[in-house]
Design an enzyme around this catalytic site. Sequence first.
Site, short mmCIF file in Angstrom:
data_model
loop_
_atom_site.label_atom_id
_atom_site.label_comp_id
_atom_site.label_asym_id
_atom_site.label_seq_id
_atom_site.Cartn_x
_atom_site.Cartn_y
_atom_site.Cartn_z
N LYS A 115 -26.45 14.33 25.97
CA LYS A 115 -27.04 15.17 27.02
C LYS A 115 -27.53 14.29 28.17
CE LYS A 115 -31.45 15.16 24.55
NZ LYS A 115 -32.54 15.97 23.99
N TYR A 149 -41.76 -2.11 54.28
CA TYR A 149 -42.51 -0.94 54.75
C TYR A 149 -44.01 -1.11 54.53
CZ TYR A 149 -38.47 2.09 55.57
OH TYR A 149 -37.33 2.66 56.06
#
EC number: 5.1.1.1
Length: 364
Positions: free
Chosen positions: A35, A260
Amino acid sequence: MTRPIVADISAAALRHNVAVVREHAPRARIMAAVKANAYGHGVTLCAPVLAEAGVDAFAVASLEEAEALHALGLERPICLLGGPFDADEVSVAAERAYLLVIHEQRQLQWLETRAADAALRLFIKVDTGMHRLGFAPERLPALFAALQRHPRWEVLGLMSHLARSDTPDDPFNRQQAGVFADAIAHVGHVTAGQHSLANSGGVLALPFTHQYWVRPGLMLYGLSPFAGRRGSEIGLQPVLSWRSAVVAIRELGPGDWLGYGAAWQAPARCRVGVVAAGYGDGYPRHLGCGAPVTVAGQTTRTLARVSMDMLFVDLTAVEADIGAPVVLMGAGGPPLESLAAELGTISYEMSCRMQMRVPRRLVS
């Protein structure tokens, strides 16, 4: 030129990890959990290797995942762990002969509506204490009485899930196993006896949870289900090696700011590499500034903030130029379990973070 980021998926490691399952649960059949895109590793790459390695069935979380797996033509049973999510899914599941895990009354009503006379193979989910999905044990006799009105519905067995298998010594594991055993004693005789309880932690450390089926997931990808332990410490091999490369180099002087927010300041002259990987690829933003990373075979650390498409690494003590190989995590680099612990999360989440824009590549 192609962006250099790639996830290498080791076929040899997958085969090795299936062999570890066989070693721990030699009498059980293996239902491999694939999954969530094989826990982020790429189901189209992993499932064929797992089938070749001899797993007996696959487990997925949704009909969409089942259909993608079915398209690979691997000729293995596919089990929908959550069963159908609406009545329309029942018709498709019946046509494909998917194994359905039934965990609540509404699903039985859908089966009655859409597949009353169809040949179905079912597991009945029992709530043994996790209280997530499943029928309470005391409801099973009435439930099975209703199921027996449909002679073409074959109940393969009971299924449940362990809540604390990541801590094998926890008495709750034996408590759940006891509830499961009692349920089998009451209704097991009207099933095909194909019961299932053990997940990866159960396979590795709780042999009393081994039934007809075991359902390994995380361990197939070489990752440990146990807190504080790496897969390599328990005989597993990491399947993933998440790689990229240095795409630019900057020479910083004392006091220069980086990235940043100008969040990191060089304390002295240093050499900084820019790597083609960022949070847009699934690399956790909070692993900026100090997380281990391997560049040209040498361990160094990230610097400043992780950007969407790039991150910084310290090359001051590393002999590396533009194009130097980088291993962000996995084989050949920092263990995924260690990075997960650094973030205060689990390796399951870390392996599922990697975005689809990162190409997966099977290597032998």
